[in-house]
Design a protein around this motif. Structure first.
Motif, PDB file in Angstrom:
ATOM      1  N   GLY A 170       0.853  -1.233  -0.167  1.00 39.91           N
ATOM      2  CA  GLY A 170      -0.016  -0.010   0.217  1.00 39.91           C
ATOM      3  C   GLY A 170       0.693   1.352   0.154  1.00 39.91           C
ATOM      4  O   GLY A 170       0.503   2.353  -1.009  1.00 39.91           O
ATOM      5  N   PRO A 171       1.648   1.610   1.076  1.00 41.20           N
ATOM      6  CA  PRO A 171       2.381   2.814   1.107  1.00 41.20           C
ATOM      7  C   PRO A 171       3.192   3.105  -0.232  1.00 41.20           C
ATOM      8  O   PRO A 171       3.189   3.951  -0.728  1.00 41.20           O
ATOM      9  CB  PRO A 171       3.242   2.635   2.212  1.00 41.20           C
ATOM     10  CG  PRO A 171       2.424   1.800   3.244  1.00 41.20           C
ATOM     11  CD  PRO A 171       1.897   0.760   2.126  1.00 41.20           C
ATOM     12  N   GLU A 172       3.737   2.060  -0.691  1.00 36.89           N
ATOM     13  CA  GLU A 172       4.787   2.285  -2.092  1.00 36.89           C
ATOM     14  C   GLU A 172       3.823   2.738  -3.279  1.00 36.89           C
ATOM     15  O   GLU A 172       4.155   3.372  -3.798  1.00 36.89           O
ATOM     16  CB  GLU A 172       5.254   0.759  -2.428  1.00 36.89           C
ATOM     17  CG  GLU A 172       6.465   0.524  -1.130  1.00 36.89           C
ATOM     18  CD  GLU A 172       6.030  -0.196  -0.019  1.00 36.89           C
ATOM     19  OE1 GLU A 172       4.991  -0.257  -0.011  1.00 36.89           O
ATOM     20  OE2 GLU A 172       7.034  -0.396   0.895  1.00 36.89           O
ATOM     21  N   GLN A 173       2.554   1.922  -3.253  1.00 31.73           N
ATOM     22  CA  GLN A 173       1.646   2.234  -4.452  1.00 31.73           C
ATOM     23  C   GLN A 173       1.073   3.564  -4.228  1.00 31.73           C
ATOM     24  O   GLN A 173       0.829   4.259  -5.096  1.00 31.73           O
ATOM     25  CB  GLN A 173       0.768   0.967  -4.548  1.00 31.73           C
ATOM     26  CG  GLN A 173       1.228  -0.363  -4.978  1.00 31.73           C
ATOM     27  CD  GLN A 173       2.193  -0.210  -5.990  1.00 31.73           C
ATOM     28  OE1 GLN A 173       1.774   0.451  -6.992  1.00 31.73           O
ATOM     29  NE2 GLN A 173       3.350  -0.824  -6.088  1.00 31.73           N
ATOM     30  N   LEU A 174       0.480   3.989  -3.111  1.00 32.28           N
ATOM     31  CA  LEU A 174      -0.058   5.020  -2.773  1.00 32.28           C
ATOM     32  C   LEU A 174       0.866   6.429  -3.067  1.00 32.28           C
ATOM     33  O   LEU A 174       0.540   7.401  -3.406  1.00 32.28           O
ATOM     34  CB  LEU A 174      -0.468   5.342  -1.225  1.00 32.28           C
ATOM     35  CG  LEU A 174      -1.848   4.411  -1.103  1.00 32.28           C
ATOM     36  CD1 LEU A 174      -1.993   4.259   0.566  1.00 32.28           C
ATOM     37  CD2 LEU A 174      -2.931   4.524  -1.545  1.00 32.28           C
ATOM     38  N   ALA A 175       2.140   6.234  -2.922  1.00 35.83           N
ATOM     39  CA  ALA A 175       3.211   7.044  -3.022  1.00 35.83           C
ATOM     40  C   ALA A 175       3.096   7.444  -4.591  1.00 35.83           C
ATOM     41  O   ALA A 175       3.659   8.485  -4.822  1.00 35.83           O
ATOM     42  CB  ALA A 175       4.445   6.691  -2.683  1.00 35.83           C
ATOM     43  N   LYS A 176       2.710   6.537  -5.521  1.00 36.54           N
ATOM     44  CA  LYS A 176       2.872   6.800  -6.865  1.00 36.54           C
ATOM     45  C   LYS A 176       1.682   7.663  -7.447  1.00 36.54           C
ATOM     46  O   LYS A 176       1.665   8.197  -8.646  1.00 36.54           O
ATOM     47  CB  LYS A 176       2.819   5.562  -7.508  1.00 36.54           C
ATOM     48  CG  LYS A 176       4.022   4.773  -7.253  1.00 36.54           C
ATOM     49  CD  LYS A 176       4.077   3.122  -8.202  1.00 36.54           C
ATOM     50  CE  LYS A 176       5.163   2.314  -7.540  1.00 36.54           C
ATOM     51  NZ  LYS A 176       5.093   1.027  -8.311  1.00 36.54           N
ATOM     52  N   PHE A 177       0.515   7.977  -6.598  1.00 39.71           N
ATOM     53  CA  PHE A 177      -0.394   8.749  -6.892  1.00 39.71           C
ATOM     54  C   PHE A 177      -0.228  10.267  -7.385  1.00 39.71           C
ATOM     55  O   PHE A 177       0.480  10.954  -6.450  1.00 39.71           O
ATOM     56  CB  PHE A 177      -1.587   8.748  -5.895  1.00 39.71           C
ATOM     57  CG  PHE A 177      -2.444   7.616  -5.776  1.00 39.71           C
ATOM     58  CD1 PHE A 177      -1.894   6.243  -5.784  1.00 39.71           C
ATOM     59  CD2 PHE A 177      -3.769   7.851  -5.562  1.00 39.71           C
ATOM     60  CE1 PHE A 177      -2.921   5.398  -5.713  1.00 39.71           C
ATOM     61  CE2 PHE A 177      -4.725   6.580  -5.320  1.00 39.71           C
ATOM     62  CZ  PHE A 177      -4.234   5.412  -5.504  1.00 39.71           C
ATOM     63  N   ALA A 178      -0.455  10.679  -8.664  1.00 35.96           N
ATOM     64  CA  ALA A 178      -0.076  11.920  -9.001  1.00 35.96           C
ATOM     65  C   ALA A 178      -1.438  12.516  -9.365  1.00 35.96           C
ATOM     66  O   ALA A 178      -1.546  13.623  -9.753  1.00 35.96           O
ATOM     67  CB  ALA A 178       0.646  11.913 -10.306  1.00 35.96           C
ATOM     68  N   ILE A 179      -2.362  11.850  -9.052  1.00 43.98           N
ATOM     69  CA  ILE A 179      -3.992  12.266  -9.454  1.00 43.98           C
ATOM     70  C   ILE A 179      -4.677  12.867  -8.043  1.00 43.98           C
ATOM     71  O   ILE A 179      -4.289  12.329  -7.054  1.00 43.98           O
ATOM     72  CB  ILE A 179      -4.939  11.477 -10.257  1.00 43.98           C
ATOM     73  CG1 ILE A 179      -5.126  10.208  -9.185  1.00 43.98           C
ATOM     74  CG2 ILE A 179      -4.128  11.136 -11.379  1.00 43.98           C
ATOM     75  CD1 ILE A 179      -6.110   9.085 -10.078  1.00 43.98           C
ATOM     76  N   PRO A 180      -5.566  13.608  -8.238  1.00 54.71           N
ATOM     77  CA  PRO A 180      -6.388  13.987  -6.769  1.00 54.71           C
ATOM     78  C   PRO A 180      -6.848  12.684  -6.168  1.00 54.71           C
ATOM     79  O   PRO A 180      -7.288  11.555  -6.660  1.00 54.71           O
ATOM     80  CB  PRO A 180      -7.737  14.832  -7.274  1.00 54.71           C
ATOM     81  CG  PRO A 180      -7.258  15.358  -8.546  1.00 54.71           C
ATOM     82  CD  PRO A 180      -6.273  14.355  -9.375  1.00 54.71           C
TER      83      PRO A 180
END
Length: 78
Positions: free
Chosen positions: A11-21
């Motif tokens: 989760g944390p590694e994937q969530l860090a990739k979010f660039a959208i709202p």
């Protein structure tokens, strides 16, 4: 019961990739996902445009007309 502390998810590694709202919605009295878990998820989101909404009740379906989700849906349809 699922928890960020015991899960083997990335989760944390994937969530860090979010660039959208991003919108994190968490009920204040949830018995499975705790406020601290929601705070960790929110902190991990990489987007600069992010919001966390804390709603009353133990699950998101209670008091649905006043939840952030219901307000969001109505604002998008009008």
């Amino acid at each position: 019961m699922w928890s960020l502390e015991t899960s083997k998810c990335q989760g944390p590694e994937q969530l860090a990739k979010f660039a959208i709202p991003a919108l994190v919605i968490q009920s204040r009295a949830d018995q499975g996902v705790f406020l601290s878990d929601a705070a960790k998820m929110f902190a991990a989101v990489g987007s600069k445009d992010k919001t966390i909404e804390l709603i009353p009740g133990p699950i998101y379906l209670e008091d649905a007309p006043t939840t952030a989700t219901a307000r969001h849906r109505s604002s998008r349809s009008g």
